[in-house]
Design an enzyme around this catalytic site. Structure first.
Site, mmCIF file in Angstrom:
data_model
loop_
_atom_site.group_PDB
_atom_site.id
_atom_site.type_symbol
_atom_site.label_atom_id
_atom_site.label_comp_id
_atom_site.label_asym_id
_atom_site.label_seq_id
_atom_site.Cartn_x
_atom_site.Cartn_y
_atom_site.Cartn_z
ATOM 1 N N GLU A 1 0.875 -1.176 0.000
ATOM 2 C CA GLU A 1 0.000 0.000 0.000
ATOM 3 C C GLU A 1 0.908 1.220 0.000
ATOM 4 O OE1 GLU A 1 -3.073 -0.372 -0.540
ATOM 5 O OE2 GLU A 1 -3.093 -2.534 -0.181
ATOM 6 N N HIS B 1 -7.671 -3.934 0.164
ATOM 7 C CA HIS B 1 -6.688 -2.852 0.084
ATOM 8 C C HIS B 1 -5.864 -2.718 1.365
ATOM 9 C CE1 HIS B 1 -7.889 -1.408 -3.844
ATOM 10 N NE2 HIS B 1 -9.151 -1.394 -3.463
#
Length: 583
Positions: free
Chosen positions: A30, A169
């Protein structure tokens, strides 16, 4: 009876490495954004698998050393507060590289994750171990059909293969989901005869079925320099490119050397290739830019929107101010640009404001508005950053001196801005406020780059006509006519021919280009920069120059190399803590 030679037992190398014995490290990152050069990692998640079994996991948040944009926090759930106590990438990277040592790296959309890991290694001055890489997104496009999955996003593939973890995510969760996707894809690849690591890597590099099926589109493409346009069945332009040898370049799109995912997708849609033969590589480069700007093909990633450039404008009014605009007009104002983004223009404007106490309000300030006391006031006057003409505290003639200095800066003398920025940086460095000093340095860099670009383009735009020649590979000459910065004609002179008749004919048939205002009056900044690069290339000779081709003596080019060296430090977001910045 026939005689046979002695039997030879094959080696394990001949057989390859069975996939069941390969150690894979499935990684997901990320980040604060999509650029490995400008953004940073906020989380690393990795899962080590061998023979279908998980043998280890690695997961940690990472302090990116910069703000996390709000929209990124919305997508990932990672906030600034969560990474405050997290380790920096310099502490995390060695541990991750040790975890992944000797394994094959796997990622979904691998160029993104690998690009950030490579950038992190470069920033830490660590060598990139260059492991074998498997991209599950690319592998999915090879073994799955569109009837099975509408796209190759991780969430889509996780549902298709019934992954035990749903992508969300977050790095470790997405890496766990990618493990199940990898196992499903390897099972599918087995039906294509892929059983070893060597076969898998070769399978990834092989042309796709669509590439093989569309090879006939390259038939009949000439070998000359020029521009090529991929079009769909309706005639829509999908992609525009250029090449010095059209045939070899177009043919490469249908071979294993073309690995870009979006281009492979484009080839699946394309039904024809149209070509435009050009007289020279420069003409091909310019035509490519013009065609991309005109058609805005969906598969071109750059140069599609030259109209989005922005300018810094010193307004023409009794109390001028600096404004950011998208258009240059013949209104008596002074312009600097074009800048590639509003953010860069804002940084350049801040650098000028640090040197000149111009008003920073956005209202159009007139004498009548001041006399009637209807002008809005702001806090900058109390901070000594503005003379408060809105309240009548600064006479027009006093303010005009500041406006004249700002106009001189925008027209070419960058010394006041550089001096003011260096003084602020030195003071902040003395106070050990390095992050703030770095902000001042980046503002100055944005201004210097924008001013240097504007001055180079303006100098070319002022020339009514420039004719130049460059030796060609066949012994002849490449000829170009440039008018007010726009490529007006391109041609060649055959070997051993007298050039004068060819020059006269090219000038006579060149496009008529009228003068205009601003640094890019008749061509985009990218086109003019292409022309300038060609003019500065080895062997170019000026045949004719109609006008004066100069840059200001105290212009931005005089400090360009210095500011670029200051920005190109190992950590470009900080000032060197070992000494004062920019010395």
């Amino acid at each position: 009876m026939a005689s046979h030679g002695p039997a030879v037992q094959g080696t394990l190398d001949d057989l390859g490495t069975p996939l069941a014995g390969v150690t894979f490290v499935v990684v997901d990152l990320e980040t604060t954004g999509g650029s490995a050069k400008e953004d940073a990692i906020t989380e690393i998640g990795a899962v080590k698998v061998r023979g279908g079994e998980i043998v280890g996991e690695f997961g940690t948040l990472v302090d990116p050393g910069m703000p996390i944009p709000p929209f990124i926090s919305v997508i990932t759930g990672i906030t600034q507060q969560m990474v405050v106590a997290a380790p920096r990438i310099g502490e995390v990277l060695p541990a991750f590289l040790e975890f992944a040592r000797g394994a094959v790296l796997v990622a979904h959309n691998a160029p993104f994750d690998v690009g950030f890991l490579k950038a992190a290694c470069a920033a830490q001055e660590r060598p990139w171990p260059a492991p074998a890489v498997v991209d599950t997104a690319d592998l999915a496009r090879r073994v799955l059909t569109r009837d099975e999955v509408p796209n190759c996003k991780l969430a889509t593939l996780a549902r298709f293969f019934r992954a035990r973890v749903e992508p969300c995510h977050r790095a470790l969760a997405d890496a766990r989901a990618t493990v199940d996707v990898l196992h499903g894809l390897l099972e599918r690849a087995g039906s294509f005869g892929v059983e070893t690591l060597e076969e898998l890597t070769g399978f990834q590099r092989a042309p796709t079925p669509e590439q093989r099926r569309k090879r006939h589109l390259a038939d009949g493409v000439p070998t000359a320099p020029g521009v090529y346009l991929f079009e769909d069945a309706r005639g829509e332009v999908l992609y525009v490119g250029k090449s010095g040898r059209l045939r070899s370049r177009v043919t490469s799109y249908f071979t294993a050397s073309e690995t870009r995912r979006h281009v492979r997708e484009m080839i699946g849609i394309a039904e024809r290739v149209r070509t435009i033969v050009c007289a020279s590589p420069l003409e091909a480069e310019v035509r490519e830019l013009r065609l991309i700007a005109a058609h805005k093909p969906r598969y071109n990633r750059r140069s599609r929107h030259p109209e989005r450039a922005v300018w810094l404008k010193l307004t023409a009014e009794p109390f001028p101010r600096l404004s950011i605009v998208r258009e240059v007009r013949e209104d008596g104002a002074t312009y600097l640009g074009p800048f590639g983004s509003t953010r860069t223009a804002e940084d350049a404007r801040a650098a000028v404001h640090d040197a000149v106490p111009l008003r920073q309000c956005t209202q159009r300030l007139t004498l009548r508005l001041i006399e009637t006391r209807r002008a809005a006031t702001c806090a900058l006057a109390e901070l000594g950053r503005c003379g408060a003409p809105c309240e009548g505290r600064q006479a027009p003639e006093d303010y005009s001196r500041h406006a004249a200095l700002a106009r001189r800066i925008l027209e070419g003398d960058v010394r006041p801005v550089v001096a003011a920025a260096r003084a602020r940086i030195d003071r902040l460095a003395d106070e050990l406020r390095y992050e703030e000093a770095a902000v001042q340095r980046d503002r100055l860099a944005a201004f210097v780059r924008g001013a240097a670009r504007c001055q180079r383009l303006s100098a070319l735009a002022r020339l009514a006509q420039l004719v130049a020649a460059k030796p060609a590979f066949d012994g002849g000459w490449e000829l170009h006519v440039v008018r007010h910065g726009r490529l007006a004609a391109a041609g060649t002179v055959p070997p051993h021919a007298h050039p004068v008749p060819y020059v006269e004919a090219l000038v006579a048939t060149a496009e008529t280009v009228r003068p205009g205002i601003g640094a890019t009056p008749r061509a985009s900044a990218e086109e003019m920069e292409c022309v300038l690069r060609w003019l500065e290339s080895p062997g170019v000779r000026l045949v004719e120059v109609d006008g004066t081709w100069t840059c200001p003596p105290h212009g931005a080019e005089s400090v360009r190399a210095w500011i670029e060296s200051a920005v190109a430090r190992p950590d470009s977001r900080k000032v060197d803590r070992a000494g004062r910045p920019m010395r």
